[in-house]
Design an enzyme around this catalytic site. Structure first.
Site, PDB file in Angstrom:
ATOM      1  CD  GLU A   1      -1.687   2.226   2.111  1.00 37.28           C
ATOM      2  OE1 GLU A   1      -1.099   3.191   1.469  1.00 37.28           O
ATOM      3  OE2 GLU A   1      -2.001   2.257   3.281  1.00 37.28           O
TER       4      GLU A   1
ATOM      5  CB  CYS B   1      -2.526   6.091   3.865  1.00 39.22           C
ATOM      6  SG  CYS B   1      -3.470   4.818   4.818  1.00 39.22           S
TER       7      CYS B   1
END
Length: 514
Positions: free
Chosen positions: A252, A289
């Site tokens: 990720e 994020c």
């Protein structure tokens, strides 16, 4: 061969720059022991015993809750994050462990399927086929800096890999080594008390990149889970692909998380949108994020009023401590590059930092016309409290701009009910670009549940069909195996006729009926 040139990992308080702890780096001998034990553990029947894994995961949650005060105190010193955030994150970590325990207790991760033998099947007779998922083997997990608990040592990657029956080797993040050490000790003890074999979990520590590089290249590792920067994820993916036997990397790598406001939405509730967007950008120093980094707003009176309100709110927010001095330096450099880009206007006011907050940064808001999006600084994620507003004249120009950015973890759309019918094409194009499409809300705040998707097309992740949050995160570490005409002695309970758990999925006769 030496793993690193560092003998110790130093924990640094980002508020003061002072060293608050020193932890020994893992030795080559410790590395070899960890990898050998993980390989042995993967073949140990106890590691595939869901009852033992369930007890281990639940025991870990109990142990972590018992150590909450020590964990939160240490994490606060190492990260600068507030106590309330850390307590909430620790509880999320425990709930993740318990959630996966419940999944494997029910056997729902196996996805068992049975096609009984059929001599009359067309076009050819069909054998007895029994399919389920099995663990892939030892997994290397890279801890993340911004979630020292929920995405680090005992975080979602570790919990989901253990739930899948995979031994885990964590590369502890050097930004919070003391926190990682406490958590690793409790997790290791819980798994041992549950009866899982030595090697089910190990944490290795290093301040350099050598340890991570060696883990990715080691033939005993069968998969990698990573949360971090695009550069880091790309480097790991390349190294894994160059192995003699390539392995999957579930990276990720961040996201711009664009947010789009239609002209009608700006006119109807611009102040409300500005308030929510400011919170989403600035909370915890913007070090999430899913923080929105770009906002597409109409170039009209309502759009400019929204942005003016946003600038006032962010200017009043004040500085927040960033996780490390290195993150702070990269953020300040990044926003300087944005400010210098052609056509960019800096909208937030400068705030004087206190002397003891060297790693603090204030929220930064910039605006530019949509045509300025070609500048590299505007297309990069700036990890911290920064937002770039792009003013568009026609809403039709937004979809091509989004597509030029590539895959995202999330995209958000603020619109009004009477324009929904006209936005179907835009929504369809957004859907192809992200893992989560948020309507009339903000992307920060990720629920841990069955239906959550925390992933997205490249470059947001390296494996867009997976998620790192939610129940289905454990599917990353499983692969399908079919038993054909297996004698009863070799059929596991999950694939046996009359499975009492009722999880079998019979598809007998579907091909004939079709």
């Amino acid at each position: 061969m030496s793993l690193t040139t560092y003998d110790v990992v130093r924990a640094i308080n980002p508020r003061t720059g002072a060293t608050v702890g020193e932890y020994p780096a893992s030795t080559p001998a410790a590395y070899e022991h960890a990898l050998n034990q993980a390989a042995k553990c993967a073949a140990d029947p106890r590691m595939q015993d869901s009852t033992l894994r369930t007890a281990g995961l639940r025991g870990a949650a109990t142990r972590l809750r018992d150590r909450v005060d020590a964990i939160v105190e240490t994490a606060g010193q190492e990260t600068g994050l507030p106590v309330g955030r850390l307590r909430g994150e620790l509880e999320r970590t425990c709930l993740q462990l318990e959630m996966f325990a419940g999944v494997i207790e029910a056997g729902e991760q196996l996805e068992p399927m049975i096609d009984s033998a059929d001599a009359d099947a067309q076009p050819v007779p069909r054998p007895d086929l029994r399919r389920q998922l099995v663990s892939i083997g030892p997994v290397a997990v890279f801890g993340a800096s911004n979630f020292p608990l929920a995405f680090s040592t005992a975080g979602g990657d570790t919990a989901s890999a253990l739930a899948a029956g995979c031994p885990v080797i964590v590369k502890g993040h050097p930004a919070h080594p003391g926190t990682a050490a406490i958590v690793a000790g409790e997790l290791s003890s819980a798994l041992a008390e549950a009866g899982l074999p030595d090697g089910a979990f190990t944490q290795l520590t290093s301040a350099g990149v050598g340890l991570g590089e060696q883990l990715v290249s080691d033939p005993r590792i069968r998969a990698v889970a990573f949360t971090g920067s695009f550069a880091g994820g790309r480097a790991i993916s390349r190294r894994a692909a160059e192995r003699e036997t390539p392995i999957p990397v579930f990276a990720e790598m961040g996201s711009l998380n664009p947010l789009v406001v239609t002209p009608q939405a700006a006119a109807a509730r611009g102040a409300q949108i500005a308030d929510g967007l400011a919170t989403s950008v600035a909370t915890f120093g913007g070090q999430l994020c899913t923080k929105p980094g770009l906002a597409f707003v109409s170039d009209d009176a309502a759009g400019h009023a929204l942005v003016d309100a946003l600038a006032d709110t962010l200017s009043d927010h004040g500085p927040e401590i960033l996780l490390t001095h290195a993150i702070h330096e990269r953020f300040e450099q990044g926003v300087s590059e944005v400010a210098a880009a052609s056509g960019v206007t800096h909208l937030t006011k400068a705030i004087q930092h206190e002397p003891d907050t060297a790693a603090a940064s204030s929220p930064q808001l910039f605006s530019a016309p949509l045509g300025a999006l070609g500048a590299a600084a505007l297309r990069e994620e700036h990890f911290g409290p920064a937002l770039i507003v792009l003013f568009y004249r026609e809403l039709d120009a937004v979809a091509p701009a989004l597509e030029s950015l590539g895959g995202q973890l999330s995209i958000s759309l603020h619109s009004q009910p009477d324009e929904h019918a006209s936005l179907r094409e835009l929504v369809a194009r957004m859907t192809r670009l992200c893992g989560r499409l948020v309507f009339d809300g903000y992307p920060t705040g990720v629920s841990v549940c069955w239906s959550m998707e925390h992933g997205g097309p490249y470059p947001a992740t390296s494996a867009e069909s997976t998620t790192s949050v939610g129940v289905t995160a454990l599917r990353r570490f499983l692969r399908p195996v079919v038993l054909q005409n297996a004698p009863a002695a070799f059929v596991p309970p999950s694939l046996a006729d009359g499975n009492p758990r009722g999880l079998r999925r019979r598809v007998d006769g579907i091909l004939r009926e079709a």
